[in-house]
Design a protein around this motif. Structure first.
Motif, PDB file in Angstrom:
ATOM      1  N   VAL A   1      -2.319  -0.320  -4.787  1.00 27.03           N
ATOM      2  CA  VAL A   1      -2.077   0.364  -6.242  1.00 27.03           C
ATOM      3  C   VAL A   1      -3.234   0.569  -6.868  1.00 27.03           C
ATOM      4  N   ALA A   2      -4.279  -0.186  -7.012  1.00 24.99           N
ATOM      5  CA  ALA A   2      -5.588   0.000  -7.918  1.00 24.99           C
ATOM      6  C   ALA A   2      -6.244   1.115  -7.219  1.00 24.99           C
ATOM      7  N   GLU A   3      -6.256   1.389  -5.876  1.00 29.17           N
ATOM      8  CA  GLU A   3      -6.978   2.446  -5.088  1.00 29.17           C
ATOM      9  C   GLU A   3      -6.245   3.800  -5.612  1.00 29.17           C
ATOM     10  N   ALA A   4      -4.996   3.654  -5.550  1.00 26.85           N
ATOM     11  CA  ALA A   4      -4.216   4.921  -5.799  1.00 26.85           C
ATOM     12  C   ALA A   4      -4.463   5.552  -7.323  1.00 26.85           C
ATOM     13  N   GLU A   5      -4.439   4.647  -8.274  1.00 25.23           N
ATOM     14  CA  GLU A   5      -4.655   5.016  -9.485  1.00 25.23           C
ATOM     15  C   GLU A   5      -6.018   5.379  -9.773  1.00 25.23           C
ATOM     16  N   GLU A   6      -6.967   5.008  -9.099  1.00 25.25           N
ATOM     17  CA  GLU A   6      -8.519   5.295  -9.229  1.00 25.25           C
ATOM     18  C   GLU A   6      -8.806   6.748  -8.573  1.00 25.25           C
ATOM     19  N   ALA A   7      -7.955   6.944  -7.557  1.00 22.58           N
ATOM     20  CA  ALA A   7      -7.964   8.114  -6.869  1.00 22.58           C
ATOM     21  C   ALA A   7      -7.191   9.393  -7.623  1.00 22.58           C
TER      22      ALA A   7
ATOM     23  N   ARG B   1       2.291   9.027  -7.226  1.00 25.64           N
ATOM     24  CA  ARG B   1       2.911   8.063  -6.312  1.00 25.64           C
ATOM     25  C   ARG B   1       4.522   8.427  -6.465  1.00 25.64           C
ATOM     26  N   LYS B   2       5.054   9.022  -5.267  1.00 24.40           N
ATOM     27  CA  LYS B   2       6.585   9.483  -5.334  1.00 24.40           C
ATOM     28  C   LYS B   2       7.448   8.272  -4.827  1.00 24.40           C
ATOM     29  N   SER B   3       6.703   6.975  -4.169  1.00 19.97           N
ATOM     30  CA  SER B   3       7.598   5.940  -3.790  1.00 19.97           C
ATOM     31  C   SER B   3       6.848   4.785  -4.143  1.00 19.97           C
ATOM     32  N   ALA B   4       7.598   3.701  -4.050  1.00 16.88           N
ATOM     33  CA  ALA B   4       6.948   2.320  -4.302  1.00 16.88           C
ATOM     34  C   ALA B   4       5.980   1.907  -2.933  1.00 16.88           C
ATOM     35  N   PRO B   5       5.040   1.221  -3.437  1.00 17.34           N
ATOM     36  CA  PRO B   5       4.074   0.820  -2.343  1.00 17.34           C
ATOM     37  C   PRO B   5       4.882  -0.280  -1.439  1.00 17.34           C
ATOM     38  N   ILE B   6       4.556  -0.569  -0.252  1.00 14.37           N
ATOM     39  CA  ILE B   6       5.060  -1.611   0.770  1.00 14.37           C
ATOM     40  C   ILE B   6       3.971  -2.165   1.534  1.00 14.37           C
ATOM     41  N   VAL B   7       4.274  -3.465   1.926  1.00 21.75           N
ATOM     42  CA  VAL B   7       3.544  -4.153   3.045  1.00 21.75           C
ATOM     43  C   VAL B   7       3.910  -3.542   4.403  1.00 21.75           C
TER      44      VAL B   7
ATOM     45  N   THR C   1       0.837  -1.338  -0.009  1.00 21.86           N
ATOM     46  CA  THR C   1       0.176   0.122  -0.016  1.00 21.86           C
ATOM     47  C   THR C   1       0.939   1.297   0.021  1.00 21.86           C
ATOM     48  N   TYR C   2       0.386   2.441  -0.494  1.00 20.22           N
ATOM     49  CA  TYR C   2       0.662   3.515  -0.376  1.00 20.22           C
ATOM     50  C   TYR C   2       0.140   4.219   0.915  1.00 20.22           C
ATOM     51  N   LEU C   3       0.695   5.422   1.480  1.00 20.68           N
ATOM     52  CA  LEU C   3       0.264   6.027   2.662  1.00 20.68           C
ATOM     53  C   LEU C   3      -0.097   7.410   2.257  1.00 20.68           C
ATOM     54  N   HIS C   4      -1.455   7.888   2.154  1.00 18.69           N
ATOM     55  CA  HIS C   4      -2.005   9.130   1.565  1.00 18.69           C
ATOM     56  C   HIS C   4      -2.732   9.794   2.531  1.00 18.69           C
ATOM     57  N   GLN C   5      -2.318  10.863   3.038  1.00 21.15           N
ATOM     58  CA  GLN C   5      -3.194  11.551   3.966  1.00 21.15           C
ATOM     59  C   GLN C   5      -3.683  10.769   4.928  1.00 21.15           C
ATOM     60  N   GLY C   6      -2.774   9.738   5.592  1.00 20.19           N
ATOM     61  CA  GLY C   6      -3.080   9.191   6.797  1.00 20.19           C
ATOM     62  C   GLY C   6      -3.774   7.777   6.404  1.00 20.19           C
ATOM     63  N   LYS C   7      -4.127   7.537   5.195  1.00 18.04           N
ATOM     64  CA  LYS C   7      -4.876   6.249   4.707  1.00 18.04           C
ATOM     65  C   LYS C   7      -4.171   5.463   3.764  1.00 18.04           C
TER      66      LYS C   7
END
Length: 322
Positions: A102-108, A112-118, A92-98
């Motif tokens: 990857v799919a949710e970030a693209e839809e929103a 993305r400035k960094s890679a998603p992590i678990v 996941t990405y961390l965006h505004q505390g949420k």
């Protein structure tokens, strides 16, 4: 050994959708036949060669129960991730505390400035999920995609879960054994996945919604035996602005054309897509004989600059003017 694996692949209806992975099919089929399901599996191999499909096939077998006797309905529940005994974890990405997948970030439309992590919070959620007994099936299932992206604290927390998973099976997906901590690998049964042969790659793509991929030699070359990668490459190709690929194929003749094209690329494409585009151009130029070795090396240098976060428009200006 290979003929034996091939026979298992043909005879096992559970893994019938999986093509070109006889070793994985044989190992998993044997575990099911002997009723010796491991508490943790590591599906190790390149992206897009069938790890997720094999995971889905195995889950469908493990979540069968007296309560759920409809295979089609069970498959639908697994696909929609709404089975109470299944937890599917993605980086996941961390965006505004949420947290966003990857799919949710693209839809929103999140940049993305960094890679998603678990993340550690996700591993804690796994522990909470496993703290209760399964509700419908005989065991709970946890899937962790791209396990290699585990943050350090999350990896250490996962070790504790792997030591005492309880009435559950964890399935870890990763590109290689070397991409994970040895202590994590040692707690899992390893299931190997390999790049597909040209024949198997063609078989998969012929059955896919995009069989026209077989006519894109550059895409197939970049895919390197991965049907998933081939489909992703084609989607990137189709998403390019109209006329852009033609301009790059012909190459600009003047300084003004170079500057305008560099600006267009930097404005229209994110950095990840620009790096992919350079890979595609290298393949295209090499196959057509359009570029010299020196020009191909310049494209490689441009990729290195983009990976080092150099300003994209400047990278393209320098590359195209040369």
């Amino acid at each position: 050994m290979t003929p034996k694996f091939a026979k298992v692949e043909c005879m096992n209806p559970l893994f019938h959708p999986l093509i070109g992975q006889p070793a994985a099919i044989a190992l998993l089929s044997q575990a099911i036949a002997l009723d010796r399901i491991a508490p943790a599996y590591l599906f190790a191999g390149p992206q897009g060669v069938g790890k997720r499909l094999a995971t889905t096939c195995l889950i469908q077998r493990l979540l069968q129960s007296r309560r759920e006797t409809n295979p089609a309905l069970l498959a639908q529940r697994i696909e929609q991730r709404n089975h109470p005994d299944l937890l599917w974890v993605e980086p996941t990405y961390l965006h505004q505390g949420k947290r966003l997948t990857v799919a949710e970030a693209e839809e929103a439309g999140v940049k993305r400035k960094s890679a998603p992590i678990v993340r550690l919070e996700q591993i804690r959620e796994i522990s909470h999920f496993l703290s209760r007994p399964p509700l419908e099936a005989s065991r709970s299932i946890v899937v962790i995609e791209q396990t290699e992206t585990l943050a350090e604290a999350a990896a250490n927390a996962l070790l504790k879960t792997l030591e005492e998973p309880g009435q559950a099976t964890l399935i870890l997906l990763a590109p290689s054994v070397e991409s994970l901590l040895p202590t994590i690998v040692s707690r899992c049964q390893r299931i190997p996945f390999y790049r597909l042969s040209d024949q198997d790659l063609q078989t998969v793509l012929q059955r896919s919604p995009q069989p026209e991929l077989l006519h894109h030699a550059e895409v197939l070359a970049l895919a390197q035996g991965s049907p998933g990668a081939a489909i992703a490459q084609c989607e990137k190709l189709q998403a390019l602005p109209e006329g852009l690929l033609e301009q790059l194929t012909q190459l600009p003749n003047t300084l003004r054309e170079s500057l305008n094209l560099a600006k267009k690329i930097a404005k229209a494409l994110d950095t990840e897509t620009q790096i992919w585009l350079l890979d595609y151009l290298q393949q295209s130029y090499w196959r057509s004989g359009q570029a010299s070795l020196e020009q191909l090396q310049k494209l490689e240098k441009a990729k290195a600059y983009l990976n080092a976060y150099v300003q994209p428009q400047l990278v393209w200006e320098v590359t195209l003017m040369q």
